[in-house]
Write a protein that holds these residues in place. Structure first.
Motif, PDB file in Angstrom:
ATOM      1  N   HIS A   1      20.121  34.095  11.038  1.00 37.52           N
ATOM      2  CA  HIS A   1      18.716  34.397  11.317  1.00 37.52           C
ATOM      3  C   HIS A   1      17.933  34.101  10.052  1.00 37.52           C
ATOM      4  CE1 HIS A   1      18.662  38.245   8.953  1.00 37.52           C
ATOM      5  NE2 HIS A   1      19.950  38.021   9.086  1.00 37.52           N
TER       6      HIS A   1
ATOM      7  N   ILE B   1      10.512  30.129  14.760  1.00 37.33           N
ATOM      8  CA  ILE B   1      10.145  28.797  14.265  1.00 37.33           C
ATOM      9  C   ILE B   1      11.222  28.112  13.434  1.00 37.33           C
ATOM     10  CG2 ILE B   1       7.649  29.139  14.340  1.00 37.33           C
ATOM     11  CD1 ILE B   1       7.792  29.722  11.314  1.00 37.33           C
TER      12      ILE B   1
ATOM     13  N   GLY C   1      14.769  28.235  13.939  1.00 41.78           N
ATOM     14  CA  GLY C   1      15.910  27.737  14.713  1.00 41.78           C
ATOM     15  C   GLY C   1      17.260  28.229  14.248  1.00 41.78           C
TER      16      GLY C   1
ATOM     17  N   THR D   1      13.376  32.116  21.713  1.00 41.95           N
ATOM     18  CA  THR D   1      14.509  32.185  20.789  1.00 41.95           C
ATOM     19  C   THR D   1      15.122  33.588  20.800  1.00 41.95           C
ATOM     20  OG1 THR D   1      12.997  32.770  19.031  1.00 41.95           O
ATOM     21  CG2 THR D   1      13.582  30.443  19.214  1.00 41.95           C
TER      22      THR D   1
HETATM   23  S1  FES Z   1      15.311  33.523  13.341  1.00 45.87           S
HETATM   24 FE1  FES Z   1      14.002  31.778  13.091  1.00 45.87          FE
HETATM   25  S2  FES Z   1      13.824  31.074  15.153  1.00 45.87           S
HETATM   26 FE2  FES Z   1      14.938  32.903  15.399  1.00 45.87          FE
END
Ligand code: FES
Ligand code: HEM
Ligand code: SF4
Lengths: 253, 224
Positions: A61, A67, A69, A87
């Protein structure tokens, strides 16, 4: 939306490292707020594990705002969980109800080996970008942004493709572990713009070659990627990639 | 960029599938149109004329070689893709699967459907093509009475059932394959894609249905 608390059973994939075989372990979390995010629920679980001296669950994470990914979790059979165009970090616990059992697995693909628990190695994507997902610009003064006329429809289509955050959910959802939705977004977003024109042919050929070297599968056009992509990248970009490839393959020296 | 590089990459292999797939679709159109002559219900006169032209004229016989080459290419490449793709997925499978939430079952089962079609084709060639060509000495010799052979073959209920199952597999293979082939060949314009999808569904129902009705028509005595 009304607020409520819930108790949950979690069936989570645990794996020490890439050389060991992993297995599922059951956990229980209590008094989870419906306002929490899925990752916050995992933070609660990890606090619990640390307190009893167990190894906390490793998961990726970073931004926690949808944003970057990084947050790769395969939740109840779907990358990033049950919500559409979302997400894992933006998945909230109100998607679940009291007493639910939630199964959490890492992305499964030969090109994404598990590093630990739910963390997979996604550097294959970085190497695909390095193979051609850029434009070459000479140093010097930046050119005025409005100096190059760009068709509005193309600019929009390019921007839609540029939304891809490289999370790898498309690979995780695909029965072939194909990276084609990711690749097609990266190739199309540059191919649609005049700045991408000089390297247009070598870009698609080099990036496809790198994708194959990494061990991703072919595309069967099933549409599983499009249905799970948090940025709702359209599968028609894959057809666009195919036409870029066909044209480059036929005309490049 | 060599031709070999172009057609052995993951995208190139799919181009081979797409092109051979479309080629096989074109063959199906000719095959179904010619066989539909049995419904003239004239004791097989019209059908035999057509079949005779295809079987004893030089040009269609040369095209036939192309057809076999196309089939072999499609089958071998299809099996290779299936193996590659399974390898790309890796050994550990998901405990829970995305399943129908994201894609149609038949789009995920092209290998299985193709294999059923292949088994059907082996039986089908054994029923008609092989005895006919053997009688001709595999050149342009005397043909057997194909219409009578059909009548006899399709008097067996089990064979009729196997033919219908083969046609159902073909229908699902095409329900995904038709539009997929155009995507593979790079059709990405939304207007064309929706057209191709609609035509694909229509094709995948009409053509296999017409094929399936042929053995059924003989079995039920709709044609004499
Ligand atoms: S932690 Fe960055 S998109 Fe989910
Ligand atoms: C008349 C018979 C057949 C027709 C008309 C046909 C047509 C097609 C078409 C149009 C496609 C889509 C190609 C693409 O996605 O680009 C396809 C895919 C496929 N076909 Fe066939 N096919 C036939 C027989 C077979 C047979 C006998 C096999 C045997 C193995 C087979 C195996 C496959 C496989 C595995 C795919 C999927 C490839 C992929 O996307 O991964 N097909 N077919
Ligand atoms: S195409 Fe969508 S699912 Fe695939 S990496 Fe990009 S954002 Fe993630």
């Amino acid at each position: 939306m009304e607020h409520y608390n819930m108790n949950l059973n979690l069936k989570v994939w645990r794996q020490k490292n890439s050389n060991t075989k992993g297995s599922f372990k059951m956990y229980r979390v209590e008094n989870i707020s419906s306002e929490m995010s899925f990752l916050e629920m995992f933070d609660v679980l990890n606090e619990q594990l640390i307190e009893v001296g167990e190894d906390p669950i490793a998961f990726d994470h970073d931004c926690r705002e949808g944003i970057c990914g990084a947050c790769s979790m395969y939740i109840d059979g779907k990358p990033h969980g049950p919500w559409h165009g979302n997400t894992t970090c933006q998945l909230h616990m109100r998607a679940f109800k009291d007493g639910d059992t939630i199964v959490v697995e890492p992305w499964r693909a030969s090109a994404f080996p598990v590093i630990k628990d739910l963390v997979v190695d996604r550097t294959a994507f970085d190497r695909i970008i390095q193979a051609g997902g850029y434009i070459s610009v000479n140093t010097g003064n930046a050119v005025d942004g409005n100096a190059l006329p760009i068709n509005k429809d193309k600019a929009d289509a390019s921007f839609d493709a540029a939304m891809c955050i490289g999370c790898g959910a498309c690979v995780a959802a695909c029965k072939n572990s194909s990276a084609m939705l990711f690749l097609s977004a990266k190739v199309s977003h540059l191919a649609l713009l005049p700045q991408g024109e000089p390297e247009r042919k070598s870009r698609v050929l080099d990036m496809v070659a790198q994708m194959d070297k990494e061990g991703f599968g072919s595309c069967t056009n099933t549409g599983a990627c499009e249905a799970t992509c948090p940025k709702e990248i359209s599968i028609s970009y894959i057809a666009q990639l195919n036409s870029e490839y066909l044209l480059a393959g036929l005309t490049k020296e | 960029m060599t031709w070999k590089q172009m057609f052995t990459s993951s995208v190139g292999k799919k181009l081979i599938m797409g092109f051979t797939g479309i080629f096989l679709i074109l063959f199906l159109i000719i095959h179904v149109a010619l066989n539909a002559c049995i419904w003239a219900n004239d004791g097989g006169k019209m059908f035999t004329q057509g079949a005779h032209f295809m079987g004893s004229t030089v040009v269609p016989r040369i095209l036939e070689i192309g057809l076999f080459a196309g089939f072999i290419l499609h089958v071998i490449q299809g099996i290779m893709l299936e193996i590659d793709n399974r390898k790309a997925r890796g050994k550990v499978q998901y405990a829970v699967n995305f399943g129908n939430k994201g894609s149609k079952w038949y789009s995920r089962s092209m290998g299985l459907l193709g294999t059923i079609i292949l088994l059907f084709l082996i039986m089908h060639i054994y029923h008609f093509w092989l005895p006919n060509r053997a009688n001709q000495g595999f050149l342009l010799g005397e043909e057997i009475d194909l219409y009578a052979t059909m009548k006899e073959t399709f008097s067996n209920l089990w064979i009729v059932i196997l033919y219908v199952l083969g046609c159902i597999s073909l229908g699902y293979h095409l329900a995904h394959g038709f539009q997929s082939a155009f995507r593979t060949m790079g059709v990405h314009n939304k207007r064309y894609l929706s057209m191709v999808t609609t035509i694909g569904y229509a094709f995948s129902i009409i053509v296999p249905l017409a094929f399936a009705l042929m053995p059924i028509s003989f079995y039920l005595g709709w044609i004499q």
